[in-house]
Design a protein around this motif. Sequence first.
Motif, short mmCIF file in Angstrom:
data_model
loop_
_atom_site.label_atom_id
_atom_site.label_comp_id
_atom_site.label_asym_id
_atom_site.label_seq_id
_atom_site.Cartn_x
_atom_site.Cartn_y
_atom_site.Cartn_z
N ASN A 193 0.82 -1.21 0.00
CA ASN A 193 0.00 0.00 0.00
C ASN A 193 0.86 1.26 0.00
O ASN A 193 0.53 2.24 -0.69
N LEU A 194 1.93 1.24 0.76
CA LEU A 194 2.84 2.39 0.77
C LEU A 194 3.46 2.61 -0.61
O LEU A 194 3.59 3.73 -1.08
N MET A 195 3.79 1.49 -1.23
CA MET A 195 4.39 1.56 -2.57
C MET A 195 3.38 2.19 -3.54
O MET A 195 3.73 3.06 -4.34
N MET A 196 2.12 1.75 -3.45
CA MET A 196 1.08 2.28 -4.33
C MET A 196 0.88 3.76 -4.07
O MET A 196 0.78 4.56 -5.00
N LEU A 197 0.82 4.13 -2.80
CA LEU A 197 0.59 5.53 -2.44
C LEU A 197 1.69 6.42 -3.03
O LEU A 197 1.40 7.43 -3.69
N SER A 198 2.95 6.01 -2.84
CA SER A 198 4.03 6.86 -3.36
C SER A 198 4.04 6.87 -4.88
O SER A 198 4.32 7.90 -5.50
N THR A 199 3.71 5.73 -5.49
CA THR A 199 3.67 5.70 -6.95
C THR A 199 2.58 6.62 -7.48
O THR A 199 2.78 7.38 -8.43
N ILE A 200 1.41 6.57 -6.85
CA ILE A 200 0.31 7.42 -7.29
C ILE A 200 0.69 8.90 -7.18
O ILE A 200 0.47 9.68 -8.10
N ILE A 201 1.29 9.26 -6.05
CA ILE A 201 1.71 10.66 -5.87
C ILE A 201 2.72 11.07 -6.96
O ILE A 201 2.58 12.11 -7.60
N MET A 202 3.68 10.20 -7.20
CA MET A 202 4.70 10.52 -8.20
C MET A 202 4.08 10.67 -9.59
O MET A 202 4.39 11.61 -10.32
N VAL A 203 3.19 9.74 -9.94
CA VAL A 203 2.57 9.80 -11.27
C VAL A 203 1.73 11.07 -11.41
O VAL A 203 1.77 11.74 -12.44
N LEU A 204 1.00 11.42 -10.35
CA LEU A 204 0.20 12.64 -10.37
C LEU A 204 1.08 13.86 -10.64
O LEU A 204 0.75 14.70 -11.49
N VAL A 205 2.20 13.93 -9.93
CA VAL A 205 3.11 15.06 -10.11
C VAL A 205 3.62 15.10 -11.55
O VAL A 205 3.62 16.15 -12.20
N ILE A 206 4.01 13.94 -12.06
CA ILE A 206 4.53 13.89 -13.44
C ILE A 206 3.45 14.37 -14.42
O ILE A 206 3.71 15.17 -15.31
N ILE A 207 2.21 13.90 -14.21
CA ILE A 207 1.14 14.28 -15.13
C ILE A 207 0.91 15.80 -15.09
O ILE A 207 0.89 16.47 -16.13
N VAL A 208 0.78 16.35 -13.89
CA VAL A 208 0.51 17.79 -13.76
C VAL A 208 1.65 18.61 -14.39
O VAL A 208 1.40 19.52 -15.19
N VAL A 209 2.90 18.25 -14.08
CA VAL A 209 4.03 18.99 -14.63
C VAL A 209 4.06 18.89 -16.16
O VAL A 209 4.28 19.88 -16.86
N THR A 210 3.82 17.68 -16.67
CA THR A 210 3.86 17.48 -18.12
C THR A 210 2.78 18.31 -18.80
O THR A 210 3.01 18.95 -19.84
N VAL A 211 1.58 18.31 -18.23
CA VAL A 211 0.47 19.07 -18.83
C VAL A 211 0.80 20.56 -18.86
O VAL A 211 0.66 21.22 -19.89
N ILE A 212 1.30 21.09 -17.74
CA ILE A 212 1.67 22.51 -17.69
C ILE A 212 2.76 22.80 -18.72
O ILE A 212 2.70 23.77 -19.48
#
Length: 360
Positions: A44-63
């Motif tokens: 679960n910790l692994m999933m949580l950190s992966t989700i956060i990282m992917v979210l950041v990547i998506i937001v930065v890429t879109v901007i």
Amino acid sequence: MKKRLQKWRLFALFSTLALILAGCGEPFLSTLKPAGEVAETQFNLMMLSTIIMVLVIIVVTVIFIYVIVRFRRKGDDKSIPKQVEGSHKLEIIWTVIPILLLLVLAVPTVSYTFKLADVAPMEKKDKDGKTKDALVVNVRANLYWWEFEYPDLGIITSQDLVVPTDERVYFNLTASDVKHSFWVPAVGGKMDTNTDNVNQFWLEFDSKKAQEANNLFYGKCAELCGPSHALMDFKVKTMSKDEFNQWVKDMQSVKEPVVAGDLAKEGQEIFNKSCIGCHAVTPNDSRPEQARQAPNLANFGERERIAGVMEHSEENLKKWLKDPEKYKPGNTMTNTYGNLSDQQIDALTAYLMGLKVQKK
Ligand code: CUA
């Protein structure tokens, strides 16, 4: 022609990759199929950190893409868009957001770190010095084998760790030569086994998940420790509490090795001359740790593997006895006994394969 060759190369690469990845996700080995409370938490910790990282990547890429498109110079337009350097609002936004993300990650990580390290039940001892409410296993890692001692039950075994399901099993982890690391990928870990201190943690083996894994999990050494590091495997046999209690009784009742047949008797004689200095054949081995220089063989006939890695068969045992160096480079058994004749190897095999404790 050249192009076609390149295509084939790519194809070969991808099919090899697919083949390799097909080995992933096995319930007895994969961290992505958690089979107990610890593994579940870590997953679960692994999933949580992966989700956060992917979210950041998506937001930065879109901007990033938006800015590239939106502020591209068009034709002769030489005007400079509004400058935002030093904007308080923006600075606050991009400082606060990472802080929040870190908090979301840090709070569960820290709290789980303490929870997974909680070995308080190990401390509660009765007047005989035995742990009352918890099953404790002393794990000792060696080049390249594992010893599992149940100090409160008076049992020592090697290579196959036997545990009951659906309860916490507590571990004292040490090493006798160099640093190793105890890891049951599907169930949790890993934790270093050191020579100068005792690390402690617990694992829980889920009975349903264990069934999916045929009640056999793979364990690994997870610290580069020498030429046979990759071969320093062990197995974890899981069973219900009742079956486990029966196994304990069976183990405790073995006072002498079982020897059936003339060949096995001959094997026992050879064993007692050449092997018994390092290997014990009863589970209640009373020698001190330093004198236990090789795996305890009391239930060798019931083992899952020869030397931890080879299929458990007479044929493989003979190969192993003939030339251990070939199958596990740098192991400590090589050159401890002279060359054995085929007849001697057959006899030893008959003896060792007969070493069984479980009453069926
Ligand atoms: Cu022991 Cu790697």
